[in-house]
Each structure stands twice: as C-alpha cells, then as structure tokens.
Write a protein that holds these residues in place. Structure first.
Motif, PDB file in Angstrom:
ATOM      1  N   TYR A 178       0.828  -1.201   0.000  1.00  0.00           N
ATOM      2  CA  TYR A 178       0.000   0.000   0.000  1.00  0.00           C
ATOM      3  C   TYR A 178       0.863   1.253   0.000  1.00  0.00           C
ATOM      4  O   TYR A 178       1.879   1.317   0.685  1.00  0.00           O
ATOM      5  N   GLN A 179       0.456   2.203  -0.822  1.00  0.00           N
ATOM      6  CA  GLN A 179       1.172   3.483  -0.852  1.00  0.00           C
ATOM      7  C   GLN A 179       0.315   4.550  -0.173  1.00  0.00           C
ATOM      8  O   GLN A 179      -0.785   4.823  -0.622  1.00  0.00           O
ATOM      9  N   TYR A 180       0.828   5.131   0.885  1.00  0.00           N
ATOM     10  CA  TYR A 180       0.066   6.172   1.570  1.00  0.00           C
ATOM     11  C   TYR A 180       0.142   7.484   0.800  1.00  0.00           C
ATOM     12  O   TYR A 180       1.127   7.771   0.151  1.00  0.00           O
ATOM     13  N   LYS A 181      -0.929   8.272   0.935  1.00  0.00           N
ATOM     14  CA  LYS A 181      -0.958   9.575   0.269  1.00  0.00           C
ATOM     15  C   LYS A 181      -0.020  10.552   0.970  1.00  0.00           C
ATOM     16  O   LYS A 181       0.658  11.337   0.346  1.00  0.00           O
ATOM     17  N   HIS A 182      -0.019  10.496   2.294  1.00  0.00           N
ATOM     18  CA  HIS A 182       0.802  11.447   3.048  1.00  0.00           C
ATOM     19  C   HIS A 182       1.850  10.694   3.844  1.00  0.00           C
ATOM     20  O   HIS A 182       1.537  10.125   4.879  1.00  0.00           O
ATOM     21  N   THR A 183       3.050  10.665   3.333  1.00  0.00           N
ATOM     22  CA  THR A 183       4.112  10.049   4.112  1.00  0.00           C
ATOM     23  C   THR A 183       5.187  11.084   4.374  1.00  0.00           C
ATOM     24  O   THR A 183       5.363  12.024   3.597  1.00  0.00           O
ATOM     25  N   LEU A 184       5.888  10.868   5.478  1.00  0.00           N
ATOM     26  CA  LEU A 184       7.028  11.733   5.762  1.00  0.00           C
ATOM     27  C   LEU A 184       8.083  11.473   4.697  1.00  0.00           C
ATOM     28  O   LEU A 184       8.448  10.330   4.445  1.00  0.00           O
ATOM     29  N   ASP A 185       8.509  12.558   4.065  1.00  0.00           N
ATOM     30  CA  ASP A 185       9.481  12.404   2.984  1.00  0.00           C
ATOM     31  C   ASP A 185      10.488  13.551   3.092  1.00  0.00           C
ATOM     32  O   ASP A 185      10.124  14.719   2.949  1.00  0.00           O
ATOM     33  N   PRO A 186      11.744  13.222   3.342  1.00  0.00           N
ATOM     34  CA  PRO A 186      12.757  14.275   3.516  1.00  0.00           C
ATOM     35  C   PRO A 186      12.877  15.177   2.282  1.00  0.00           C
ATOM     36  O   PRO A 186      13.248  16.340   2.389  1.00  0.00           O
ATOM     37  N   GLN A 187      12.538  14.630   1.088  1.00  0.00           N
ATOM     38  CA  GLN A 187      12.618  15.436  -0.142  1.00  0.00           C
ATOM     39  C   GLN A 187      11.479  16.451  -0.229  1.00  0.00           C
ATOM     40  O   GLN A 187      11.559  17.403  -0.991  1.00  0.00           O
ATOM     41  N   ASN A 188      10.426  16.165   0.536  1.00  0.00           N
ATOM     42  CA  ASN A 188       9.248  17.021   0.430  1.00  0.00           C
ATOM     43  C   ASN A 188       8.679  17.285   1.828  1.00  0.00           C
ATOM     44  O   ASN A 188       7.640  16.774   2.191  1.00  0.00           O
TER      45      ASN A 188
END
Lengths: 397, 206
Positions: free
Chosen positions: A190-200
């Motif tokens: 599963y791919q979450y819509k809101h994940t912590l992402d250092p790039q964003n």
C-alpha cells in the motif's frame, strides 16, 4: 493449510501473511505469546520486518505511529493496563488517520490486578476513534487480522482486533491458514498519500485552530472540529467498506459473509441474546437447549462495535419481543456499555422490544452454563415489571 | 442514576451438569510445569483432527505457570464444532503424567462415574483403591529410558497408555503425530516409547 494452534499464534500468522514491515510491542499477559511468536518469525527471517523493542506500550504505539507516518505497514498488540498506558497514543493514531492494526487480547483492568479475561480494556477505548472488531474463534482471528489491514488502509482509520484473553489467546483449536499468494493479491503493498518524505518536508498534525482559516497559499484549511467531523463521518463509511472487503475475502478464501454481526437461530426468534467475543459462541449451546424446550431464542454476535452499526442493529432486533445483552464490561456507575448502545439504537423503533442486561465473567470469573441458561430463560419468561437494571451474574454471596 | 443490583435468585434449574453437550469427549491432563502435558494433549488433538474430529479445543490451565508445580490441561474432542472454551469440570478421562501428583492434587475431581484414569506409575493396579472408575497403568518413566529417552521424558509414552485404554484415536496415527511433534528431539524414540507403553499397559475396573 489446517493447523491446531493457540489464538495468539493465529494472530501472529495473520500478521505475518499481512507482510507488516514494522512491529513494536511490549509483552503483557495474555498477549505475550503473540509478540514472542512475531519476534521468532522476524528473527528467523520468515517475516521480513523490523521488530523494534520498546520500554513501554506508550512507546510501542508511538513507534508504530512513526512507522506508519513514514509509509510502513505497522502492527502492535497489547492487553489491559498496557492498552491504557498507551491510551494517549491510541487517540492520536485515530486523529492522525494512520492505518495501523492492533490486537487487543482482552483482559480485565487493575486495580486489583487480574490477568484474566473481560472486555473492560478495549471497551474503555471505544470513543478513541478506532474501528473495533470483536472475534469469536481462531479462524476469525487470523482472517480478521488480514482484513483489518485492508480496512485500515482503505479508510485511513486504525483498527483494533479484539479477542478474549485465555479463552482464545491460550486455547488451541483447528483453523485454516490462508494461502500466502492469495493473501498477497488480497492485500497488496500500500502506498500512503501522506508520508514523511525528507525530499518534500511538511508539517503533520500541528496545532490546529478552532476555526477554519486560509493557509499561506490562500486555500481555506479546516479547523480542529472539521477534521474531527471528517473522522466521525468516515468511521460511518467504514461499515459498507468493511462489508465489501469481507465479500472480497469470501470470494478469495471461501469464508466470511457476516462481518458486522453474525446471527444464530435469530430468524423468527421471539428473543435475541446479544453478546461479543467467544461468549457469543458459547451462548449458542444454551440457545439450542432452550429451543429444544420450545423457547424461540437466538443469539446475535456483534463483531463491529465501533463504528456502531446502528441500522443493522435495528434491522436485526426490532421485530423481537425482547433483547438480552450479556457482556463482560460496563460503564461504571451506569450500566453495560453495549446495553446502553443497543437501547439507544432501538429507541426510535415503533414497536420497541424490551432490553435486559447481564454483566458476567469480569476478571475471568467462571461463566457457568447454568447461569447463562437461568438468566436467558428468566428474561424470556419475564413479566412486565422486570426491573430495567444491569444484573450481575455469578457474584460470590 | 441507575445502578446494578445484586442478581436476583431465580429458581435454579437443575441442569444435567454444567455442560450441555454429550457428544464431547473431555480429557483432563495433569502434569508438572515443564513436563510436557500440553504437548501431549496437543499431539492427541492433532491426531484426533487427522482422524476426522472437527471439534477440537485444548484449554491449558489459565493463569500463571511454574516449572515443577502441578498444572492441568483440558482437551475436548467432538465430531462437530465446540463452543464452550472453559476448562472442563467433568472429564470422561483423566491422564496423569506423574503418579506423585496423586498426593498433591485431587486428580479425579469431577471425573464421571465409570470414567477412565490413565496413570504413569511404577506401582501395580492392585496398589490403588479408587471407586467407580477404570484404571490404565504403565511405568512410562522406566519404559521411556529403556528406549533411550532422557530420564523424565514421559509425555510421549503416556499417549500410548491412553491409546491402549480407549478407542478414540489409532495408535499408528498417534505415533505419526508424535514423530511430527518431536522433530529434532528423538522422534523415533518418542514414538517407540508410546508403542512400548501401549504394549505394557495394564487395565482394570474398580
């Protein structure tokens, strides 16, 4: 593959099949063998996940919240005072809309200390905003754990799978372990819509004003109450979503069909007993006995407790003469928690059945078949002035 | 405010017993913590399941467990699903892994009249004076060392005594399940221990 194992092992095998990526849990009786099995599976590379050891249940759920925020599929499990120790994070996980799954291996709450079963622990968390599902046997444990991940991810709401300590966690019975490849298809990555992402980088769950207000781009952002309203509304939509997921599971594995509640001899019954967990199965034997004697009584096992399936409850109970709620938890100073919910649901019904309440088996107090029989029969033959109070069964006196 | 009131006294219906289903065979196992009574019960559970019993529930004594202290486990077997998951109060069969437990625990408590007691003991049948029960004895402790098991491993051997005394599950099926359970832990010797105990079991009624 059929297996005879404990309920805790059934849960662990469900978690394994769900291919969780992070497990963080703190051992507590009667949940301990579940976490032991998971650490064994991870240590033996049978489950490729990170097992993060923690010093408390609060940290266990905090780790899962962090993991899920970063997009990982995460799992924890606890019981009784462990659940209460993590309570602050329980509420947080729901507010943050993280698709976690937690097994609550039901145990009475101290003080005084008890390691034995009742439902007070998870019932006390019913208003936290999680989905709560109560299961009755080992097959339901493993199947529901798998379905729970898909449900949590579909509605972005965490799910508690509650099963009775000792009665289910430590007993052994046969169950079928679903095929791994079929589970992979049923529950894909599963791919979450809101994940912590250092790039964003973005802020999540910061202090939110009571009122809606425009953000820096001029877009109106919801206030706290709007966000909480979303949670409440979407909990409601979880009911049909759960039904769809269960139907898909039945299609793939041949089991299911009654995810919200399951009924036994309820069709045309004058009286319906409502209960949750392994106790509901046990009441089937009593119901059989009473039907043999000519009392038309059935038992309704409620699986989905939160969100509360009000419409389904009304449909199942409104035509009965009487409803008998037998439960292992209560709202202290008031009455049985499920009793109160059932009465409220039936209030708008034109032809309202009577509703009686029995409290039983707290802290593992022995549940006698004869007591169940006497209580149900007493309600089925009650006169109109049968007092509307919670009756405690099996007290020492 | 509404408060719970004490449960009123209903005319207590005299039930047959605390269990309503006569299709269930109830076996209570007594051993010591660490002795493997649960494993033994699990082996019989698996063998019964393979044989075609759909209703199998094994209920270990709930709560805390210490090595050496008396423990018990209930095993219920039926052709159809079992709903009552509580420990059994009225067993049809009681299995005792250590005869010294007879001095510490009332192992026959609740045993049905004419029920079966399966005992690992170095003593003879006539050394025991029970009433209204069937007794099956073998010296499993000695027999299991004879086949090369470490002293005190009796949970495989006792299964042979049970198999001899009651026609619930075939000895051959049990032997297979014993080997499967003891993979890497002398499976052949454990199965042999059960087969030897099966042959040496002495039975009587009293």
């Amino acid at each position: 593959m059929k297996k005879i194992e404990s309920g805790n092992v059934a849960a662990a095998l469900g978690v394994k099949l769900a291919k969780v990526q992070v497990v963080a849990a703190y051992p507590i009786t009667p949940q301990t063998p579940l976490t032991e099995k998971l650490s064994e599976l991870i240590e033996g590379d049978e489950l490729k996940a990170e097992y993060i050891t923690v010093e408390s249940e609060h940290s266990a759920l905090a780790v899962c919240i962090g993991a899920a925020s970063a997009g990982a599929r995460a799992f924890t499990a606890t019981s009784a005072n462990g659940l209460l120790y993590m309570s602050e994070q329980v509420h947080w996980a729901a507010g943050a809309r993280l698709p976690l799954v937690m097994c609550v291996v039901n145990r009475g709450v101290g003080a005084p200390w008890t390691v034995w079963n009742d439902h007070q622990d998870s019932i006390s968390q019913r208003d936290a905003g999680w989905i709560q599902i109560y299961v009755n046997d080992h097959q339901e444990i493993i199947d529901t754990v798998i379905k729970a991940f898909r449900l949590a991810e579909a509605v972005s709401i965490p799910v508690m799978v509650c099963y009775d300590g000792y009665y289910l966690s430590h007993t052994y019975m046969p169950f079928d372990v679903p095929d791994e490849q079929k589970v992979d298809t049923f529950l894909p990555e599963y791919q979450y819509k809101h994940t912590l992402d250092p790039q964003n980088p973005e802020n999540l769950n910061t202090v939110t004003m009571p009122f809606a207000r425009p953000d820096r781009d001029g877009v109106t952002q919801p206030g706290y109450m709007d966000i909480r309203h979303n949670l409440h509304e979407e909990l409601g939509t979880a009911i049909p979503v759960f039904e769809q997921i269960d139907a898909a599971y039945k299609e793939a594995f041949g089991r299911g069909g009654k995810p919200i509640m399951s009924d036994y001899r309820c069709e045309g019954a004058d009286y319906i007993v409502v209960s949750m967990g392994s106790l509901a199965n046990r009441i089937k034997d009593v119901v059989d006995e009473l039907n043999d004697e000519g009392v038309k009584v059935g038992v309704l096992s409620l699986h989905l407790y939160r969100p509360f399936p009000r419409e389904q409850i009304i449909a199942a109970l409104e035509n009965a003469k009487g409803v008998i709620v037998i439960e292992k938890a209560l709202s202290y100073g008031n009455e049985g928690a499920l009793f109160g919910d059932i009465k409220a649901a039936l209030y708008p019904c034109e032809k309202r059945p009577f509703v009686h309440n029995y409290i039983i088996g707290l802290g593992g107090r022995e549940i006698k078949q004869a007591d169940l029989y006497d209580s149900i029969k007493a309600s089925c033959t009650a006169s109109e002035n049968f007092e509307d109070v919670s009756r405690w069964i099996g007290l020492n006196r | 405010m509404q408060t719970g009131r004490l449960y009123p006294t209903f005319s207590v219906q005299a039930l047959k017993q605390d269990n309503m289903r006569s299709d269930i065979t109830r076996i209570r196992w007594h051993g010591r913590g660490g002795q493997g009574a649960i494993t033994a019960a699990k082996i019989v559970a698996n063998a019964a399941f393979v044989t075609g019993y759909e209703g199998i529930v094994m209920v270990p004594s709930f709560g805390t467990e210490r090595r050496g202290a008396p423990v018990s486990t209930s095993l219920k077997i039926s052709k159809t699903k079992i709903n009552d998951l509580s420990p059994t109060e009225n067993p049809d069969i009681v299995v005792v892994l250590d005869h010294m437990l007879l001095d510490e625990v009332d192992v026959t408590a609740g045993l049905k009249e004419g029920g079966l007691l399966v005992l690992n003991s170095p003593r003879q049948l006539q050394d025991y004076q029970f009433k209204n029960l069937k007794l099956a004895i073998a010296d499993v402790t000695t027999l299991s060392s004879e086949v090369g098991l470490k002293k005190g491993i009796v949970n495989s051997g006792i299964i042979g005594v049970l198999a001899r005394a009651v026609d619930l599950v075939e000895m051959s099926v049990l032997a297979k399940e014993i080997e499967a359970e003891f993979v890497g832990k002398k499976p052949a010797e454990n199965a042999q221990s059960a087969l030897l105990a099966y042959e040496r079991t002495v039975m009587g009624e009293m």
